[in-house]
Enzyme design. Structure first.
Site, short mmCIF file in Angstrom:
data_model
loop_
_atom_site.label_atom_id
_atom_site.label_comp_id
_atom_site.label_asym_id
_atom_site.label_seq_id
_atom_site.Cartn_x
_atom_site.Cartn_y
_atom_site.Cartn_z
N SER A 7 86.78 6.63 8.77
CA SER A 7 86.93 5.94 8.51
C SER A 7 88.36 6.79 9.31
CB SER A 7 87.64 7.49 7.30
OG SER A 7 88.95 6.88 6.47
N HIS A 32 86.22 2.20 8.85
CA HIS A 32 86.29 2.04 8.05
C HIS A 32 87.94 1.96 8.29
CE1 HIS A 32 86.05 2.28 3.11
NE2 HIS A 32 86.53 4.13 3.55
N ASP A 34 90.59 1.65 5.59
CA ASP A 34 91.63 1.82 4.21
C ASP A 34 92.84 1.43 3.83
OD1 ASP A 34 89.55 4.09 3.19
OD2 ASP A 34 90.20 5.55 4.37
N MET A 36 96.03 1.20 1.08
CA MET A 36 96.67 1.61 -0.12
C MET A 36 97.76 1.00 -0.19
SD MET A 36 95.55 6.12 0.55
CE MET A 36 93.68 6.36 0.92
N HIS A 65 88.60 -1.31 3.26
CA HIS A 65 88.39 -0.71 1.30
C HIS A 65 89.73 -0.41 0.77
CE1 HIS A 65 87.87 3.15 -1.46
NE2 HIS A 65 88.07 2.37 -1.40
N MET A 67 92.48 -0.59 -2.19
CA MET A 67 92.83 0.57 -2.95
C MET A 67 93.79 -0.18 -3.43
SD MET A 67 91.26 3.90 -1.72
CE MET A 67 91.24 3.31 0.46
N MET A 136 82.86 6.36 -4.88
CA MET A 136 83.90 6.64 -5.22
C MET A 136 82.88 8.36 -4.87
SD MET A 136 85.93 5.62 -3.08
CE MET A 136 87.02 7.13 -2.56
N GLY A 141 92.99 7.91 -2.56
CA GLY A 141 94.00 8.35 -2.24
C GLY A 141 94.33 8.94 -1.10
N PHE A 142 93.13 9.56 -0.91
CA PHE A 142 93.58 10.24 0.55
C PHE A 142 92.72 11.37 0.87
CE2 PHE A 142 97.12 11.69 -2.89
CZ PHE A 142 97.83 10.69 -1.76
N GLY A 144 90.57 14.11 3.43
CA GLY A 144 90.33 15.62 3.48
C GLY A 144 89.89 16.42 1.54
N ASP A 171 81.75 7.30 0.21
CA ASP A 171 82.92 8.02 0.31
C ASP A 171 84.26 8.26 -0.68
OD1 ASP A 171 85.33 7.49 2.36
OD2 ASP A 171 86.40 5.30 1.19
N GLY A 172 84.50 9.55 0.83
CA GLY A 172 85.09 11.05 0.38
C GLY A 172 84.44 12.26 0.34
N GLY A 173 85.08 13.16 1.19
CA GLY A 173 84.41 14.33 1.30
C GLY A 173 82.86 14.37 1.56
#
Ligand code: DX5
Ligand code: ZN
Length: 212
Positions: A7, A32, A34, A36, A65, A67, A136, A141-142, A144, A171-173
């Site tokens: 990302s 990827h 993002d 937003m 992606h 958002m 997700m 939104g963020f 980390g 996606d995420g963590g």
């Protein structure tokens, strides 16, 4: 075959073109990106001009992606700016089918994303109208944030509804351990920001996710 998409949200925004080239050299399967809007999620990131700059810098596939509310309105400009696939949120529009159809009509792939709290029952209806399903694993939104393990059940349910080749993205963590859990549940596309960018060597990081 597991694909790893770094990302670019975690990269140095002062030199996006160089960062895109670095990802290419490190063996990323795609980038990827993002986008937003500060409404659908409480954050702002990149827009079409930055996407076009990334596109000029690398031949890598751009997995965008979004958002944002009213995703339909931004499809054309993002396709023209180099998006190879646009994934929008089920929760962001009443016109899910029209938006999926329009993305494909623009000559690119269509992805559909679901927030962690959205029920799996909403997913099956759209599977034959999209090229990728994004489940997700954090609230969007963020970068980390901490991985939400409850999404693994949804990944498993989704995999039961599609062919082995169908793209199920998380996606995420995502780090080495959570990647392993997601792949075991049936994901085959891993997006990772913080974990990859905190590794001393990006290509080693990408390999560590591909072969957990
Ligand atoms: C979050 C974004 C992610 C983010 C992932 O809303 O959609 O793509 O960059 O970053 P990490 O891997 O740090 O959670
Ligand atoms: Zn993302």
């Amino acid at each position: 075959m597991i694909q790893v998409y770094p990302s670019i949200l975690s990269a140095d925004f002062g030199c996006l073109a160089a960062e895109a080239k670095r990802l290419e050299a490190a063996g990323a399967d795609a980038i990827h990106v993002d986008i937003m809007d500060g409404h659908f999620v409480p954050n702002l990131t990149l827009g079409p001009r930055a996407l076009a700059a990334i596109n000029r810098a690398t031949p890598l596939f751009l997995d965008v992606h979004i958002m944002i509310y009213n995703p339909y309105d931004y499809i054309e400009v993002l396709a023209q700016s180099g998006a190879d696939r646009i994934t929008f949120h089920f929760e962001a529009t009443e016109d899910v089918e029209e938006t999926l159809t329009f993305i494909r009509r623009c000559g690119i792939q269509a992805g559909l994303a679901f927030r962690p709290e959205t029920s799996f029952s909403m997913v099956p209806k759209y599977l034959d109208k999209c090229d990728l399903l994004l489940l997700m694993t954090v609230n969007p939104g963020f970068g980390g944030q901490k991985f939400l393990p409850e999404v693994l059940d949804k990944v498993e349910l989704a995999r039961k509804c599609v062919t082995p080749e169908f793209l199920i993205q998380v996606d995420g963590g995502i780090d080495r351990e959570t990647a392993r859990q997601c792949v075991q549940a049936g994901a085959n596309v891993l997006v990772s920001g913080n974990y990859l960018y905190s590794r001393p060597d990006l290509s080693e990081g990408i390999r560590s996710l591909k072969h957990q």
